[in-house]
Design a protein around this motif. Sequence first.
Motif, PDB file in Angstrom:
ATOM      1  N   TRP A 157       0.834  -1.206   0.000  1.00  0.00           N
ATOM      2  CA  TRP A 157       0.000   0.000   0.000  1.00  0.00           C
ATOM      3  C   TRP A 157       0.866   1.253   0.000  1.00  0.00           C
ATOM      4  CZ3 TRP A 157      -1.177   4.270   3.049  1.00  0.00           C
ATOM      5  CH2 TRP A 157      -2.367   4.928   2.739  1.00  0.00           C
ATOM      6  N   HIS A 183      -7.824   4.025   4.240  1.00  0.00           N
ATOM      7  CA  HIS A 183      -6.937   3.565   5.307  1.00  0.00           C
ATOM      8  C   HIS A 183      -7.471   4.041   6.659  1.00  0.00           C
ATOM      9  CE1 HIS A 183      -5.669   7.705   4.958  1.00  0.00           C
ATOM     10  NE2 HIS A 183      -4.962   7.578   6.071  1.00  0.00           N
ATOM     11  N   LYS A 184      -6.880   3.511   7.708  1.00  0.00           N
ATOM     12  CA  LYS A 184      -7.161   4.038   9.045  1.00  0.00           C
ATOM     13  C   LYS A 184      -5.885   3.973   9.863  1.00  0.00           C
ATOM     14  CE  LYS A 184      -9.225   0.038  11.403  1.00  0.00           C
ATOM     15  NZ  LYS A 184     -10.388  -0.344  12.189  1.00  0.00           N
ATOM     16  N   TRP A 211     -12.420   4.716   9.244  1.00  0.00           N
ATOM     17  CA  TRP A 211     -11.843   4.575   7.905  1.00  0.00           C
ATOM     18  C   TRP A 211     -11.948   5.912   7.186  1.00  0.00           C
ATOM     19  CZ3 TRP A 211      -9.016   0.634   6.261  1.00  0.00           C
ATOM     20  CH2 TRP A 211      -9.098  -0.573   6.958  1.00  0.00           C
ATOM     21  N   GLN A 269     -15.646  -4.825   6.026  1.00  0.00           N
ATOM     22  CA  GLN A 269     -14.447  -4.910   6.862  1.00  0.00           C
ATOM     23  C   GLN A 269     -14.212  -6.376   7.174  1.00  0.00           C
ATOM     24  OE1 GLN A 269     -14.205  -2.139  10.066  1.00  0.00           O
ATOM     25  NE2 GLN A 269     -12.417  -3.123  10.960  1.00  0.00           N
ATOM     26  N   ALA A 317      -6.711  -4.909  10.100  1.00  0.00           N
ATOM     27  CA  ALA A 317      -6.247  -4.354   8.825  1.00  0.00           C
ATOM     28  C   ALA A 317      -6.392  -2.838   8.829  1.00  0.00           C
ATOM     29  CB  ALA A 317      -7.046  -4.963   7.682  1.00  0.00           C
ATOM     30  N   LYS A 318      -5.454  -2.175   8.174  1.00  0.00           N
ATOM     31  CA  LYS A 318      -5.466  -0.709   8.152  1.00  0.00           C
ATOM     32  C   LYS A 318      -5.522  -0.135   6.736  1.00  0.00           C
ATOM     33  CE  LYS A 318      -3.138  -0.107  12.548  1.00  0.00           C
ATOM     34  NZ  LYS A 318      -2.765  -1.425  13.001  1.00  0.00           N
ATOM     35  N   CYS A 319      -5.657  -0.998   5.730  1.00  0.00           N
ATOM     36  CA  CYS A 319      -5.692  -0.525   4.344  1.00  0.00           C
ATOM     37  C   CYS A 319      -6.872  -1.139   3.596  1.00  0.00           C
ATOM     38  CB  CYS A 319      -4.396  -0.889   3.630  1.00  0.00           C
ATOM     39  SG  CYS A 319      -2.952  -0.014   4.292  1.00  0.00           S
ATOM     40  N   GLY A 320      -7.385  -0.357   2.656  1.00  0.00           N
ATOM     41  CA  GLY A 320      -8.523  -0.816   1.870  1.00  0.00           C
ATOM     42  C   GLY A 320      -8.113  -1.186   0.452  1.00  0.00           C
ATOM     43  N   SER A 334     -12.835  -3.794   0.440  1.00  0.00           N
ATOM     44  CA  SER A 334     -12.575  -4.591   1.627  1.00  0.00           C
ATOM     45  C   SER A 334     -11.281  -4.150   2.311  1.00  0.00           C
ATOM     46  CB  SER A 334     -12.479  -6.068   1.215  1.00  0.00           C
ATOM     47  OG  SER A 334     -12.378  -6.896   2.328  1.00  0.00           O
ATOM     48  N   THR A 335     -10.987  -4.740   3.467  1.00  0.00           N
ATOM     49  CA  THR A 335      -9.787  -4.407   4.234  1.00  0.00           C
ATOM     50  C   THR A 335      -8.800  -5.564   4.188  1.00  0.00           C
ATOM     51  OG1 THR A 335     -10.752  -5.289   6.262  1.00  0.00           O
ATOM     52  CG2 THR A 335     -11.106  -2.956   5.789  1.00  0.00           C
ATOM     53  N   CYS A 386      -1.667  -4.116   4.995  1.00  0.00           N
ATOM     54  CA  CYS A 386      -1.056  -3.150   4.066  1.00  0.00           C
ATOM     55  C   CYS A 386       0.206  -3.656   3.381  1.00  0.00           C
ATOM     56  CB  CYS A 386      -0.724  -1.855   4.811  1.00  0.00           C
ATOM     57  SG  CYS A 386      -2.144  -1.060   5.571  1.00  0.00           S
TER      58      CYS A 386
END
Length: 186
Positions: free
Chosen positions: A86, A125-126, A133, A149, A154-157, A165-166, A169
């Motif tokens: 990512w 992302h988060k 998000w 989710q 997970a921190k990236c989409g 979805s997540t 990264c």
Amino acid sequence: MSEERVTYAELNLPNSRKQKGKRRRGNKKRGFPCHIVVLSLGVMCVILLLAITGIRSIYKDSDSFQGKWHCCGKSCYYFSKEEKTWEESKKSCEDLSSSLIKIDNKAEQNFIQSKISYNYWTGLHKIGANHPWKWLDGTPLSQMVNFQQSLRDAKCGHLKPSTLSTIDCQKPFHYICEKMFTGPCY
């Protein structure tokens, strides 16, 4: 008894069986030119193959979108050929004077998903587990997109052909860059 005379005559018909072996070279019967038919069919097959290949490249083929910019409405999209993490994808988009794609609504999501066959990184992302998000520009994720989710940590989409979805990264995926454009769709 009367004597009858018997006369024999030999008929020379042009197509008789006896004459076939005695035919002169100059009087050869011409048959149907099969080699012309075979050559014509071969040429037609090559032309059809080229036409099918050309038509296939015109219509949707997800690979044809990779490595090129495609613009529609206010945005231009770049579908990468390579797979990156990512962070690497984010940097590659920045190098192209763009950013990872931000999906504003269901119509845009459907449009993009109709062009892909693989998983692609997005700008979603988060920061941490208790944070919402957001897109790279700070905009929160809209309820108007199809989001799932799948992993809590997970921190990236990423965008799949069916949903947003997540995921972790560090996974390597293709990515989609987006930049503003004001012109016709092509």
